[in-house]
Design a protein around this motif. Structure first.
Motif, PDB file in Angstrom:
ATOM      1  N   GLY A  31     -30.763   6.291 -10.928  1.00  0.00           N
ATOM      2  CA  GLY A  31     -29.813   7.299 -10.480  1.00  0.00           C
ATOM      3  C   GLY A  31     -29.979   8.615 -11.224  1.00  0.00           C
ATOM      4  N   ILE A  32     -30.206   8.541 -12.524  1.00  0.00           N
ATOM      5  CA  ILE A  32     -30.410   9.752 -13.322  1.00  0.00           C
ATOM      6  C   ILE A  32     -31.696  10.451 -12.897  1.00  0.00           C
ATOM      7  CG2 ILE A  32     -30.901  10.640 -15.643  1.00  0.00           C
ATOM      8  CD1 ILE A  32     -28.950   8.448 -16.683  1.00  0.00           C
ATOM      9  N   LYS A  33     -32.741   9.675 -12.640  1.00  0.00           N
ATOM     10  CA  LYS A  33     -34.005  10.269 -12.193  1.00  0.00           C
ATOM     11  C   LYS A  33     -33.845  10.962 -10.845  1.00  0.00           C
ATOM     12  CE  LYS A  33     -37.210   7.310 -14.700  1.00  0.00           C
ATOM     13  NZ  LYS A  33     -38.232   6.256 -14.604  1.00  0.00           N
ATOM     14  N   PHE A  35     -30.801  12.011  -9.315  1.00  0.00           N
ATOM     15  CA  PHE A  35     -29.753  13.024  -9.219  1.00  0.00           C
ATOM     16  C   PHE A  35     -29.572  13.871 -10.468  1.00  0.00           C
ATOM     17  CE2 PHE A  35     -28.421   9.358  -6.563  1.00  0.00           C
ATOM     18  CZ  PHE A  35     -28.514   9.973  -5.329  1.00  0.00           C
ATOM     19  N   GLY A  36     -30.174  13.465 -11.588  1.00  0.00           N
ATOM     20  CA  GLY A  36     -29.951  14.166 -12.850  1.00  0.00           C
ATOM     21  C   GLY A  36     -28.651  13.705 -13.488  1.00  0.00           C
ATOM     22  N   PHE A  37     -28.319  14.294 -14.614  1.00  0.00           N
ATOM     23  CA  PHE A  37     -27.075  13.946 -15.299  1.00  0.00           C
ATOM     24  C   PHE A  37     -25.915  14.634 -14.597  1.00  0.00           C
ATOM     25  CE2 PHE A  37     -29.889  12.982 -18.881  1.00  0.00           C
ATOM     26  CZ  PHE A  37     -29.358  11.777 -19.290  1.00  0.00           C
ATOM     27  N   VAL A  38     -24.878  13.891 -14.320  1.00  0.00           N
ATOM     28  CA  VAL A  38     -23.687  14.441 -13.696  1.00  0.00           C
ATOM     29  C   VAL A  38     -22.704  14.867 -14.786  1.00  0.00           C
ATOM     30  CG1 VAL A  38     -21.753  13.908 -12.165  1.00  0.00           C
ATOM     31  CG2 VAL A  38     -24.019  12.997 -11.675  1.00  0.00           C
ATOM     32  N   GLN A  39     -22.730  14.178 -15.898  1.00  0.00           N
ATOM     33  CA  GLN A  39     -21.807  14.432 -16.986  1.00  0.00           C
ATOM     34  C   GLN A  39     -22.597  14.415 -18.288  1.00  0.00           C
ATOM     35  OE1 GLN A  39     -18.838  11.382 -17.379  1.00  0.00           O
ATOM     36  NE2 GLN A  39     -17.335  12.829 -18.153  1.00  0.00           N
TER      37      GLN A  39
END
Length: 52
Positions: A31-33, A35-39
């Motif tokens: 998910g991080i890969k 969408f990137g960091f959300v928080q």
């Protein structure tokens, strides 16, 4: 103050009872890969993660 540090400088806080199973960790990494960091990750001056 916001400061970027290398992941290698961060530590899991020993007093945090939360844990994550390998399967969940794999999903989190994917998910991080995608969408990137959300928080932001919050850590204290010693590098112990306070909030994820």
């Amino acid at each position: 103050m916001i400061e970027q540090v290398a992941i290698s400088q961060l530590n899991a806080a020993k007093y945090n009872s939360r844990s994550i199973l390998n399967e969940e960790l794999d999903k989190l990494v994917a998910g991080i890969k995608e969408f990137g960091f959300v928080q932001n990750v919050v850590a204290n001056r010693q590098g112990n993660i306070v909030k994820r």
